[in-house]
Design a protein around this motif. Sequence first.
Motif, PDB file in Angstrom:
ATOM      1  N   GLN A 193       0.831  -1.216   0.000  1.00  0.00           N
ATOM      2  CA  GLN A 193       0.000   0.000   0.000  1.00  0.00           C
ATOM      3  C   GLN A 193       0.866   1.267   0.000  1.00  0.00           C
ATOM      4  OE1 GLN A 193      -2.880   1.293   3.330  1.00  0.00           O
ATOM      5  NE2 GLN A 193      -3.814  -0.495   2.392  1.00  0.00           N
ATOM      6  N   GLU A 194       1.911   1.275   0.838  1.00  0.00           N
ATOM      7  CA  GLU A 194       2.843   2.401   0.848  1.00  0.00           C
ATOM      8  C   GLU A 194       3.946   2.073  -0.144  1.00  0.00           C
ATOM      9  OE1 GLU A 194       2.259   5.067   2.656  1.00  0.00           O
ATOM     10  OE2 GLU A 194       0.506   4.123   3.591  1.00  0.00           O
ATOM     11  N   GLU A 244       9.877   2.414   6.612  1.00  0.00           N
ATOM     12  CA  GLU A 244       9.432   2.678   5.234  1.00  0.00           C
ATOM     13  C   GLU A 244       8.825   1.448   4.564  1.00  0.00           C
ATOM     14  OE1 GLU A 244      12.884   4.432   3.438  1.00  0.00           O
ATOM     15  OE2 GLU A 244      12.547   6.337   4.451  1.00  0.00           O
TER      16      GLU A 244
END
Lengths: 312, 234
Positions: free
Chosen positions: A149-150, B69
């Motif tokens: 998703q990211e 991240e």
Amino acid sequence: MSSAIKSALEQLDTKELHEIARLKGISIPKNWAKPLIVELLALNVSTGDIQAIGAKPLKTRVKSGDDSAIIIRDLVKQFEDVTAVDSLNLEIKQGELFSLLGPNGAGKTTTINILSGVLKPTKGTALIAGFDVTKNPEEIKRIIGVCPQEAAVFKFLNARENIELFGNIHAIPKKELEERTDTFLKLLGLAEASKRMTKGYSGGMLRKLNLIMTLISNPKIAFLDEPTVGMDPRARRKTWEFIGSLKEQSKTIILTTHYIEEAEALSDRVGIIDYGKLIELGTPNELMEKYETSNLEQVFLKITGRRILEGI
Amino acid sequence: MELKKLIRQPANLFLNLLFPAILTIAFIFAFTDPELGMSLNSVIPGLIVYAVIFTIMTIAQSFTTERQEGLLKRLNTTPMTAAEFMGSQIITHMLISFLQVIIVFTLAFTLGFKPDSGIQGILLALPITALFSLSSVGLGLITATVSKTPEAATGISFVFILPQMFFGTFVPITSTTQQIAAFIPSYYLLDALTTIFEGNWMNTDIFLDLGVISIVSISVVIIGILLFEKYGNV
């Protein structure tokens, strides 16, 4: 030999395996170990033969034929007191583009995380191309691609290096990797920026790179978790075309998205999930007919809105 | 590729390669005044140890950043095994430590460092330092396991850096601090390097130092990997 059949056989006990052998008239020495029996039967039986023994749990283990890319049975994921995935049953066929829709926190990403081997289910089973997600995660990771998703990219590498890193992990030969990288970069309009470090990329560019990194290994099954979030309408349309072209390569694609028109344009079938439960399943046309609407977004709003009103 | 990622980050480049260089030059000019009674032979081992223990911070930052991240999660969906991933990280950070030592030696030689041990001593110092760098990788992984963000990792890494800095680098050890230093891994590297550069590289004390460095470094890196795999890789 079908890996789905082998995986189904592996889940049976020795008594059940001997029963299948007896029904098929296959002679198995009593001192044979289970793996050997599985190998022999996998060469000689079909899914129907396995079902024919009527073993009670078998209905939840295998229901489909060999054309299923994903079989999910009674899947549950519990996080302390929150049930993120609740008794999910689903079957996705090879080459199908399946969209999993649902409001925020419905359990879409958790389902993808379980299917891709990142999370272990609390209960239930899921087979990916015949491999069990809890028993064979290594095999599964070789044949899938996951677009998170990211946009998860290395900021201090350029696009080409990011792609090559993932290609190398999948042991793609150098020449093939270069060719595929060039093709993808051109197709998604990143060729010119491919030698720039990605820390300077826009959100849309990162999304495109995220998608390329997923597909560079030529996965049989791709999980695309909201792949077009943050893209401008033009880039989104271009990405739709690209995802649509994957269908022609007979890839199985599981797409989650909040853009309902994206699901309507691309999907063979759609599943709507809420509070971890699959509450509707069908082709976009079937669902529109059933709910007497002209588009899938209205179907989605009717279903999820009704559940809110009914306090489900 | 791992090395590229690290070297291209300005903060890492500064901390890992430029900082040891600046420190070497500064310390050589500041502490090798004959009036202080300190020689290059006694300052250089401390600088080497200091450079290596500082990598605890960059390792912890690197892991927490990649976890934050979503990169570790993404790698977890690929066929790359945990052993391959950890192996690549360990090799990269050992290589960085190796580069740091080369930088310190090059500058030190340029500014007049002449170890009594000759070239053999340098050749012996390199593998011992590389072995010790495993403990920094392990402590970096432990720091990353308990730190939620790279910022937290920076702070928490000093829990491991400061004691090693005060009891096993260029800070003089007194008879009082000697007892504490006996529990600090960097002290043994400092002792080994000092003995080597003084020309006593066949001294049996070096084997004791090497034994302690080997046991501590291998144990710490194994603990670090296990903790990170179980609690930190999510």
